[in-house]
Design an enzyme around this catalytic site. Structure first.
Site, short mmCIF file in Angstrom:
data_model
loop_
_atom_site.label_atom_id
_atom_site.label_comp_id
_atom_site.label_asym_id
_atom_site.label_seq_id
_atom_site.Cartn_x
_atom_site.Cartn_y
_atom_site.Cartn_z
N THR A 147 4.91 -9.65 70.87
CA THR A 147 4.49 -8.48 70.10
C THR A 147 4.13 -7.29 70.97
O THR A 147 4.18 -6.16 70.52
CB THR A 147 3.25 -8.87 69.27
OG1 THR A 147 2.36 -9.57 70.13
CG2 THR A 147 3.61 -9.78 68.13
N ARG A 179 -3.42 4.28 63.47
CA ARG A 179 -3.01 4.82 64.76
C ARG A 179 -1.99 3.87 65.40
O ARG A 179 -2.22 2.66 65.49
CB ARG A 179 -4.25 4.94 65.63
CG ARG A 179 -3.96 5.18 67.07
CD ARG A 179 -5.24 5.10 67.86
NE ARG A 179 -5.45 6.35 68.53
CZ ARG A 179 -6.60 6.72 69.07
NH1 ARG A 179 -7.65 5.96 68.96
NH2 ARG A 179 -6.70 7.85 69.70
N GLY A 238 -2.47 -3.62 62.26
CA GLY A 238 -1.46 -4.45 62.91
C GLY A 238 -0.06 -4.19 62.38
O GLY A 238 0.13 -3.66 61.28
N GLY A 279 2.65 -6.67 63.12
CA GLY A 279 3.47 -7.87 63.28
C GLY A 279 4.18 -8.29 62.00
O GLY A 279 5.24 -8.89 62.04
N GLU A 280 3.59 -7.98 60.86
CA GLU A 280 4.15 -8.53 59.62
C GLU A 280 4.65 -7.49 58.64
O GLU A 280 5.57 -7.75 57.87
CB GLU A 280 3.10 -9.43 58.94
CG GLU A 280 2.20 -10.05 59.98
CD GLU A 280 1.70 -11.45 59.78
OE1 GLU A 280 2.34 -12.27 59.11
OE2 GLU A 280 0.62 -11.75 60.33
MO1 MOS Z 1 1.66 -14.88 61.87
S1 MOS Z 1 2.62 -15.94 60.38
O1 MOS Z 1 0.06 -14.97 61.22
O2 MOS Z 1 1.75 -15.73 63.31
#
Ligand code: MOS
Length: 740
Positions: free
Chosen positions: A470, A630, A704, A706-707
């Protein structure tokens, strides 16, 4: 906050190590005297082992031991010892502890030999006789047995109904009521699970593991094997992708430690690609969404129910329907989530767990509603824009979703879209455009970090978190360099070691905020210590300076009013006769933060071409406009969203773990048959980060990433396919057979 580094596109600080191969992954750590384990997997999905013949394997010279349930040491007795930090309620699977078979591909033996090849060959000689029982793995067939899952710690449960959903539904002028289906999926990171256990002469173990949480694995192993943190350390500096698969401790870690302890040897155990299909998949999910609206498109009732699979031994659940309670303004809402127990491994979190499937259903249904209303789907979203979180009854800490819609639509050219389905054709292909909304939580958890400055001006910052690709290494380096006023190349961030300051598992898109806030706190503490030393220097130019009156820049502390007055950090340490100065601090969400509802949002626009004869779909263009507070590093941030969009395309068109319900076995457990997008499947993707100033979400103002990138993409593609062909496909993946 000044912005020397934060917010600047910055290449990965670990990029060079990764591309040159000096970054060591779990199966690459060099250890002398290493023995190799090979996992034997069950060929049936339910039943008992009645006989397991290991003699031929054990007799081979170089085979050290064949571990089975018959000879493996009996480990911790109680389920709580096996429950890791994010385990769902239930009785976690314990490899080699009994003869019962609970799921296909369950580990039933571990062969340990002097070489990997020998272990693999020996494993092929093992004969297992099973008494197998009939299996139930078909979610659809078992749906009548659905029940509420036991609440999962840390997961927002299903909100209570609000308003009068039934009456509102009855009175609705326009209604959509449809069922959506999504298949199981398996995480397929490039790096498969592996553990190298280095056993020292004194019996202490260093466990090089592939994981998203070194301390989670450490405490699990210590409880299961009854040892102390001081004798077992878990190290995981690099992770070749994980996507949630590494949140829970894996069988490789358990088996490698078991063998290392019994054989008093260093041992490595890794999984084959096929074995990567043996645990923790994204669960197959059945959903019904019913939307009722007024004639002018105002939602007056939302019903969203989901039924998902779990195993027989744990109640895995995720937030599938939750989002339908707050994404749009609506007074009458009823949500429900149930699980069905099947003879499968316990499902697990996979990138945007719950939201990936939940938003596919909700956002497909919104598109269907727009069609019925003869309204632009984007206009329908704007008409029902929620200004407040109706589940918690709280204001949003920030919500620039309207701006995502505007900028995304502009860039995409949404206004030129043909509202009429099956109306745009170019030669052999129908062209269509669709959109959807995305949402994901912006959370922060308690964590700690340490900052150590040495008298050569190098700063070392550490926390026990992970970087699963990430960009954690990079953004933490940026944050620390910024706060301490040091050049980027004087700062090193270290992670992935259980001996480092406390960190939760790396997941839920919370790491930037969680570890970032801890890094800020540690740096602030170090700044105070440095200023205190600076004030005490003989003839100090900063004698009376308070923390508010100084700035840290270029390796100096300077008076803010008179930058000519100051001292370099190196001088401060040297004159104070410190080789190193260190500070450790924790950070956790404040009570002020909790007065706001905290989410990241996105607007996703997709264009597809569907072959009129073949039913094949190509996603030619995606614009994803994201509002995530940000943006700490636009370069790594963009990569996160790109990856999410690619996975969304895969979910829409390709990915599916196919169960044979007679055998209870995932049949396409290889990259030949489990299809993920390749370069030829991915065309133009544009990522827009919409400005979003958030003074409440956490000290960094960052949400975040990531998702959020994957959420809504499958719906946007499905909606585009509808626009292209006039065919509404409510079952993923949308393969050609569903379009012919
Ligand atoms: Mo993510 S599915 O919380 O690594």
């Amino acid at each position: 906050m000044t912005t020397m580094y934060i917010g600047k596109p910055t290449s990965r600080v670990d990029g060079r190590a990764k591309v040159t191969g000096t970054a060591r992954y779990a199966a690459e750590h060099r250890v002398s005297g290493l023995a190799f384990g090979w996992i034997v997997s069950s060929t049936v999905a339910r039943g008992r082992i009645v006989r397991i013949q290991t003699d031929a394997a054990s007799a081979l010279p170089g085979v050290l031991r064949v571990f089975t349930h018959e000879n493996a040491p009996r480990l911790a007795r109680f389920d709580r010892s096996y429950r890791d930090e994010i385990a769902p309620p239930g009785a976690p699977f314990r490899p080699l502890q009994d003869a019962e078979i609970r799921f296909s591909h369950q580990p039933v033996a571990l062969v340990v030999a002097e070489s990997l090849e020998l272990a693999r060959y020996a494993a092929s000689l093992i004969r297992v006789e099973y008494e197998s029982s009939p299996v139930a793995t078909d979610l659809e067939a078992q749906r009548p047995s659905a029940r509420a899952p036991k609440p999962r710690p840390g997961l927002s449960g299903v909100p209570d109904p609000r308003g009068d959903p039934d009456a509102a539904w009855e009175s609705a002028a326009v209604r959509v009521d449809a069922v959506y289906r999504a298949p199981p999926q398996h995480h397929n990171p490039m790096e498969s699970f592996a553990t190298t256990v280095f056993r020292r002469g004194d019996g202490r173990l260093t466990v090089y593991d592939k994981t998203q949480g070194v301390q989670n694995v450490q405490s699990y192993l210590c409880r299961v094997f009854g040892c102390s943190n001081s004798t077992l350390r878990v190290v995981s500096p690099f992770v070749g992708g994980a996507f949630g698969s590494g949140l829970r401790p894996q069988a490789t870690a358990y088996l490698a430690v078991l063998a290392a302890r019994e054989l008093e040897r260093s041992v490595r155990v890794s999984m084959t690609r096929q074995q990567m299909f043996s645990f923790g998949h994204r669960p197959a999910t059945w959903q019904r969404v019913a939307l009722g609206a007024t004639e002018d498109g105002c939602l007056i009732s939302i019903l969203h129910e989901a039924v998902a699979e779990t195993s027989r031994f744990e109640d895995y659940s995720e937030a599938v329907v939750f989002w339908s309670g707050l994404l749009y303004a609506c007074d009458n809402v009823q949500l429900d989530h149930k699980v069905v127990q099947l003879d499968v491994a316990t499902p697990g979190d996979m990138r945007a767990p719950g939201a990936a499937w939940g938003l596919f259903a909700l956002e497909s249904a919104m598109d269907e509603l727009a069609t019925k209303l003869d309204m632009d789907p984007l206009e329908l979203r704007l008409r029902n824009y929620s200004e407040r979180d109706s589940i918690e009854d709280l204001p949003f800490s920030s919500k620039a979703l309207r701006e995502c819609y505007r900028q995304g639509a502009d860039r995409f050219g949404w206004s030129r879209r043909n509202l009429q389905p099956r109306a745009t054709r170019a030669g052999d292909v129908f062209i269509g455009q669709g959109m959807a909304t995305g949402i994901w939580e912006a959370s922060q958890h308690p964590a700690a970090a340490r900052a150590e400055l040495s008298d050569d001006g190098e700063l070392l910052v550490s926390s026990a978190t992970a970087d699963i690709g990430t960009g954690t290494y990079t953004i933490m380096t940026q944050i620390a360099a910024e706060r301490m006023g040091l050049p980027l190349d004087k700062v090193t961030f270290l992670l992935g070691d259980s001996s480092f300051p406390r960190s939760p598992v790396e997941g839920g898109s919370w790491t930037a905020a969680t570890i970032g806030s801890a890094v800020l706190a540690a740096c602030d503490k170090l700044r105070k210590k440095l200023l205190r030393l600076a004030r005490k220097l003989p003839a100090s130019p900063l004698k009376h300076a308070t923390p508010d009156e100084v700035v840290f820049a270029d390796g100096w502390i300077r008076s803010a009013k008179d930058p000519a007055r100051g001292a370099s950090l190196i001088e401060i340490l040297r004159q104070s006769q410190f080789h190193r100065l260190e500070a450790e601090a924790g950070a956790k969400p404040s009570s002020k933060q909790k007065q706001y509802s905290r989410y990241a949002h996105s607007a996703v626009f997709a264009e597809v071409q569907v072959d009129a004869e073949l039913g094949t779909t190509v996603v030619t263009r995606v614009v994803s406009a994201v509002a995530a507070g940000r943006i700490l590093n636009p370069k790594t941030a963009r990569s996160q969203v790109l990856g999410g969009v690619v996975w969304g395309i895969g979910s829409a068109l390709e990915e599916e773990s196919v169960l044979d319900h007679g055998l209870g076995r995932f049949m396409n457990h290889s990259f030949a048959e489990y299809h993920v997008p390749v370069h030829a499947d991915v065309r133009e993707i544009e990522v827009i980060f919409v400005d979003e100033v958030d003074n409440f979400v956490n000290p960094l103002g960052a949400k975040g990433l990531g998702e959020i990138g994957i959420v809504g993409v499958a719906a946007a593609v499905a909606n585009a396919i509808y626009n292209a062909t006039g065919r509404r496909v409510r079952e993923l993946p949308i393969t050609p057979d569903k379009l012919l």
